[in-house]
Scaffold this active site. Structure first.
Site: not given
Length: 149
Positions: A54, A56, A81, A83, A86
């Site tokens: 992902h 991040e 936002s 998950c 992350c």
């Protein structure tokens, strides 16, 4: 929105657009330490055939090893936002502030993050929402895979 939030979120959006141009999911992130970008990344699950890349996570990987004290002086900027996965990394490294572009398309465990002391700032940006809406509309199966549905 402060000037620094705008500057760093622009960089996260640039990462999201880079990921989209590469055929991936348009989510981007940058890690800031003491006002300087130390890491950047975008969702590369599709491009790398990865289960965990992902935005991040890619950003943290690209930042390299930092000390615990360094992470505690950081701010994570993400176009969406974070998950559960992350958020776990953010909590593990005690990153105290997360600035997100939006949480309408997807909302991670924000109340849990807040309860654990993370300051969450939602910029609620139309540009971030538009990127995600277009992707979800065009590729709903890939989006559901990315968020574990």
């Amino acid at each position: 929105m402060t000037a620094s939030h705008e500057t760093f979120m622009r960089e996260a959006i640039a990462e999201a657009r880079k990921g989209m141009a590469d055929g991936g999911i348009p989510i981007g992130a940058v890690l800031i330490k003491d006002g300087v970008i130390v890491g950047r990344g975008h969702n590369r699950r599709l491009q790398k055939g990865s289960a965990i890349l992902h935005a991040e996570m890619d950003c943290l990987e690209n930042a390299g090893r930092l000390s615990a004290a360094d992470y505690q002086r950081c701010v994570m900027y993400s176009t969406l936002s974070p998950c559960d996965m992350c958020t776990g990394a953010i909590l593990l490294y005690k990153i105290p502030i997360v600035v997100m572009g939006e949480n309408e398309t997807f909302r991670g465990p924000e109340s849990y993050s807040h309860a654990r002391g993370v300051d969450l700032i939602n910029l609620d940006l139309d540009e971030c929402k538009a990127l995600m809406r277009a992707f979800v509309s065009d590729k709903p199966k890939l989006w559901n895979e990315d968020i574990g549905i």
